[in-house]
Design a protein around this motif. Sequence first.
Motif, PDB file in Angstrom:
ATOM      1  N   MET A 123       2.076 -15.487  -0.691  1.00 50.10           N
ATOM      2  CA  MET A 123       1.800 -14.966   0.631  1.00 50.10           C
ATOM      3  C   MET A 123       1.113 -16.060   1.442  1.00 50.10           C
ATOM      4  SD  MET A 123      -0.527 -11.641   1.699  1.00 50.10           S
ATOM      5  CE  MET A 123       0.087 -10.724   0.339  1.00 50.10           C
ATOM      6  N   GLY A 124       1.602 -16.265   2.638  1.00 46.69           N
ATOM      7  CA  GLY A 124       1.071 -17.312   3.491  1.00 46.69           C
ATOM      8  C   GLY A 124      -0.228 -16.929   4.180  1.00 46.69           C
ATOM      9  N   ARG A 125      -0.804 -17.911   4.876  1.00 44.39           N
ATOM     10  CA  ARG A 125      -2.070 -17.701   5.587  1.00 44.39           C
ATOM     11  C   ARG A 125      -1.985 -16.573   6.600  1.00 44.39           C
ATOM     12  NH1 ARG A 125      -2.825 -22.823   8.730  1.00 44.39           N
ATOM     13  NH2 ARG A 125      -0.616 -22.587   8.723  1.00 44.39           N
ATOM     14  N   LYS A 140      -2.957  -8.829   6.678  1.00 47.83           N
ATOM     15  CA  LYS A 140      -3.326  -7.815   5.680  1.00 47.83           C
ATOM     16  C   LYS A 140      -4.830  -7.563   5.697  1.00 47.83           C
ATOM     17  CE  LYS A 140       0.682  -7.605   3.070  1.00 47.83           C
ATOM     18  NZ  LYS A 140       1.431  -6.553   3.720  1.00 47.83           N
ATOM     19  N   LYS A 141      -5.613  -8.631   5.845  1.00 46.05           N
ATOM     20  CA  LYS A 141      -7.069  -8.488   5.909  1.00 46.05           C
ATOM     21  C   LYS A 141      -7.474  -7.694   7.155  1.00 46.05           C
ATOM     22  CE  LYS A 141     -11.373 -11.055   6.068  1.00 46.05           C
ATOM     23  NZ  LYS A 141     -12.020 -12.304   6.384  1.00 46.05           N
ATOM     24  N   LEU A 142      -6.873  -8.015   8.288  1.00 43.80           N
ATOM     25  CA  LEU A 142      -7.166  -7.275   9.517  1.00 43.80           C
ATOM     26  C   LEU A 142      -6.796  -5.801   9.369  1.00 43.80           C
ATOM     27  CD1 LEU A 142      -5.916  -9.808  12.200  1.00 43.80           C
ATOM     28  CD2 LEU A 142      -8.258  -8.965  11.961  1.00 43.80           C
ATOM     29  N   ALA A 143      -5.644  -5.540   8.778  1.00 43.04           N
ATOM     30  CA  ALA A 143      -5.197  -4.155   8.577  1.00 43.04           C
ATOM     31  C   ALA A 143      -6.187  -3.400   7.696  1.00 43.04           C
ATOM     32  CB  ALA A 143      -3.795  -4.129   7.971  1.00 43.04           C
ATOM     33  N   ASN A 167      -4.616   5.330   7.597  1.00 44.25           N
ATOM     34  CA  ASN A 167      -3.221   5.003   7.249  1.00 44.25           C
ATOM     35  C   ASN A 167      -2.420   4.565   8.461  1.00 44.25           C
ATOM     36  OD1 ASN A 167      -3.705   5.642   4.588  1.00 44.25           O
ATOM     37  ND2 ASN A 167      -2.540   7.542   4.609  1.00 44.25           N
ATOM     38  N   ARG A 168      -2.556   5.292   9.570  1.00 48.17           N
ATOM     39  CA  ARG A 168      -1.806   4.951  10.786  1.00 48.17           C
ATOM     40  C   ARG A 168      -2.213   3.568  11.304  1.00 48.17           C
ATOM     41  NH1 ARG A 168       2.740   6.817  11.571  1.00 48.17           N
ATOM     42  NH2 ARG A 168       2.521   6.325  13.747  1.00 48.17           N
ATOM     43  N   VAL A 169      -3.507   3.299  11.278  1.00 49.30           N
ATOM     44  CA  VAL A 169      -4.006   2.007  11.751  1.00 49.30           C
ATOM     45  C   VAL A 169      -3.500   0.892  10.841  1.00 49.30           C
ATOM     46  CG1 VAL A 169      -6.113   0.615  11.977  1.00 49.30           C
ATOM     47  CG2 VAL A 169      -5.992   2.901  12.996  1.00 49.30           C
ATOM     48  N   ASP A 186      -0.070  -3.804  10.117  1.00 51.16           N
ATOM     49  CA  ASP A 186       0.706  -4.528   9.115  1.00 51.16           C
ATOM     50  C   ASP A 186       2.194  -4.540   9.475  1.00 51.16           C
ATOM     51  OD1 ASP A 186       1.213  -6.018   6.870  1.00 51.16           O
ATOM     52  OD2 ASP A 186       1.097  -4.329   5.491  1.00 51.16           O
ATOM     53  N   MET A 187       2.511  -5.038  10.660  1.00 48.64           N
ATOM     54  CA  MET A 187       3.867  -5.340  11.127  1.00 48.64           C
ATOM     55  C   MET A 187       4.691  -4.144  11.556  1.00 48.64           C
ATOM     56  SD  MET A 187       5.712  -7.706  11.987  1.00 48.64           S
ATOM     57  CE  MET A 187       7.325  -8.321  12.251  1.00 48.64           C
ATOM     58  N   GLN A 188       4.163  -2.987  11.544  1.00 51.96           N
ATOM     59  CA  GLN A 188       4.961  -1.841  11.951  1.00 51.96           C
ATOM     60  C   GLN A 188       4.525  -1.354  13.326  1.00 51.96           C
ATOM     61  OE1 GLN A 188       5.346   1.072   8.868  1.00 51.96           O
ATOM     62  NE2 GLN A 188       5.091  -0.479   7.301  1.00 51.96           N
ATOM     63  N   HIS A 189       4.442  -2.253  14.264  1.00 48.11           N
ATOM     64  CA  HIS A 189       4.022  -1.904  15.609  1.00 48.11           C
ATOM     65  C   HIS A 189       4.700  -2.832  16.605  1.00 48.11           C
ATOM     66  CE1 HIS A 189       1.489  -5.443  15.600  1.00 48.11           C
ATOM     67  NE2 HIS A 189       1.140  -5.096  14.393  1.00 48.11           N
TER      68      HIS A 189
END
Length: 143
Positions: free
Chosen positions: A1-3, A9-12, A26-28, A33-36
């Motif tokens: 996994m890249g930077r 992922k950390k932000l999520a 869960n929604r957040v 994580d890329m679903q927005h």
Amino acid sequence: MGRVEKRVKKLARERSDQFESVLCGNRVHESIDMQHQHGRDLRELIEIVEDAYVLAERRRANPGFDDPVRGSAFDAAESLTEHVDELVDEVVAAALADVLEHGDNWTDVWDEEDVEAAKEEAREWLQNHEAAVDRAGVGEVFE
């Protein structure tokens, strides 16, 4: 996994952990994580920030002289990080507006009490983050 992926992922994880409601969390998490709708913009901005930090660190490896590029790269990364935070707040606002707008339709998966608790927590967060609500264009959902 890249930077970039690690940072997303950390932000999520960090943002979803702010919520007591599992539904809100869960929604957040999913939204960041890329679903927005801001997925590409967020990743591009994070990539630029990470590259600027790498440049600053690499230039720091040359001790013995004052390197204006190093300082500029670090300052740029720090400044752009503020924009990452703003963009993430927009994503959170949109995710929570979705909870308010559609949560009542999710009682086939969630208990009604869980949905109501999530809606209350979402409403409270949105009321306390007016700038993010405005940027995300979701103010009409809870007015």
